[in-house]
Scaffold this motif. Sequence first.
Motif, short mmCIF file in Angstrom:
data_model
loop_
_atom_site.label_atom_id
_atom_site.label_comp_id
_atom_site.label_asym_id
_atom_site.label_seq_id
_atom_site.Cartn_x
_atom_site.Cartn_y
_atom_site.Cartn_z
N TYR A 118 11.07 2.34 0.54
CA TYR A 118 11.59 2.94 -0.69
C TYR A 118 13.03 3.37 -0.46
N THR A 119 13.79 3.44 -1.55
CA THR A 119 15.13 4.01 -1.50
C THR A 119 15.03 5.50 -1.81
N LYS A 120 16.10 6.22 -1.68
CA LYS A 120 16.12 7.65 -2.00
C LYS A 120 15.91 7.89 -3.50
N GLN A 121 16.14 6.86 -4.33
CA GLN A 121 15.94 6.99 -5.77
C GLN A 121 14.50 6.65 -6.17
N ALA A 122 13.61 6.50 -5.21
CA ALA A 122 12.18 6.24 -5.42
C ALA A 122 11.88 4.87 -5.98
N THR A 123 12.78 3.92 -5.81
CA THR A 123 12.48 2.53 -6.14
C THR A 123 12.29 1.77 -4.83
N PHE A 124 11.70 0.60 -4.92
CA PHE A 124 11.49 -0.17 -3.69
C PHE A 124 12.81 -0.71 -3.17
N ASP A 125 12.98 -0.64 -1.87
CA ASP A 125 14.14 -1.20 -1.19
C ASP A 125 13.90 -2.70 -1.06
N THR A 126 14.49 -3.48 -1.94
CA THR A 126 14.18 -4.91 -1.99
C THR A 126 14.69 -5.68 -0.77
N THR A 127 15.68 -5.15 -0.07
CA THR A 127 16.15 -5.84 1.12
C THR A 127 15.22 -5.64 2.31
N ASN A 128 14.45 -4.56 2.30
CA ASN A 128 13.55 -4.26 3.41
C ASN A 128 12.07 -4.35 3.05
N THR A 129 11.74 -4.69 1.83
CA THR A 129 10.35 -4.86 1.42
C THR A 129 10.04 -6.35 1.39
N THR A 130 9.05 -6.75 2.16
CA THR A 130 8.75 -8.19 2.31
C THR A 130 7.58 -8.66 1.46
N VAL A 131 7.10 -7.81 0.57
CA VAL A 131 5.91 -8.15 -0.21
C VAL A 131 6.05 -7.60 -1.61
N GLN A 132 5.50 -8.32 -2.59
CA GLN A 132 5.45 -7.80 -3.95
C GLN A 132 4.01 -7.61 -4.41
N THR A 133 3.10 -8.38 -3.83
CA THR A 133 1.68 -8.26 -4.16
C THR A 133 0.87 -8.22 -2.87
N ILE A 134 0.08 -7.17 -2.70
CA ILE A 134 -0.84 -7.07 -1.56
C ILE A 134 -2.22 -7.39 -2.10
N LEU A 135 -2.83 -8.46 -1.60
CA LEU A 135 -4.16 -8.86 -2.03
C LEU A 135 -5.17 -8.41 -1.00
N ILE A 136 -6.19 -7.69 -1.45
CA ILE A 136 -7.28 -7.27 -0.58
C ILE A 136 -8.47 -8.14 -0.96
N GLY A 151 9.59 1.48 -8.79
CA GLY A 151 9.03 2.12 -7.60
C GLY A 151 7.56 2.45 -7.74
N LYS A 152 6.94 1.98 -8.79
CA LYS A 152 5.51 2.26 -8.99
C LYS A 152 4.69 1.13 -8.37
N HIS A 153 3.45 1.45 -8.09
CA HIS A 153 2.51 0.44 -7.61
C HIS A 153 1.20 0.61 -8.38
N PHE A 154 0.57 -0.52 -8.69
CA PHE A 154 -0.64 -0.51 -9.49
C PHE A 154 -1.74 -1.27 -8.77
N VAL A 155 -2.95 -0.70 -8.82
CA VAL A 155 -4.13 -1.35 -8.27
C VAL A 155 -4.78 -2.14 -9.40
N VAL A 156 -5.02 -3.43 -9.14
CA VAL A 156 -5.61 -4.32 -10.15
C VAL A 156 -6.84 -4.96 -9.53
#
Length: 159
Positions: A118-136, A151-156
Amino acid sequence: RGITLVEIIIVIAIIGILASTSVMMIGHLHYADTQKVVKTLDSTLDQLQVKAISKSGNYYLYIYRLNNGYYAKILSDNLTAFDGTLFDDDGTRLSNTTIKICQNGTELAENDFMKIAYTKQATFDTTNTTVQTILIDGVPKYSIQLVYDTGKHFVVTES
């Protein structure tokens, strides 16, 4: 003297009931394990966001796979390659290998990781985040969608 046909039928019926009950319980255990993984990842993402906003320095969530399962760990180190000294079984254990955790649709390989920041502004740091969807990939399948802009994340629940 001996066993009658009625007694054999009663024993077979009892064994059938016990077997069907145990099969149903195994299904419920897998369901509970998958939900536990999702809840753990969801709360860990919340913890990471709070740390990124409130503390000095940068923090990164690493979800990684070892030979005995999947783990998560928040570190202040910005790693670009797997480091066996940091990625050990001291992290938060998510699951064994019966539940698969996938990065953008591809299962994590052994000794591989995904990184979220995350950045200090509570959004995802796109240069250091390697994933957009985590599948379980368990029973049922879930995905955690990361919305980069907010900067939000949702469980689907996947169908």
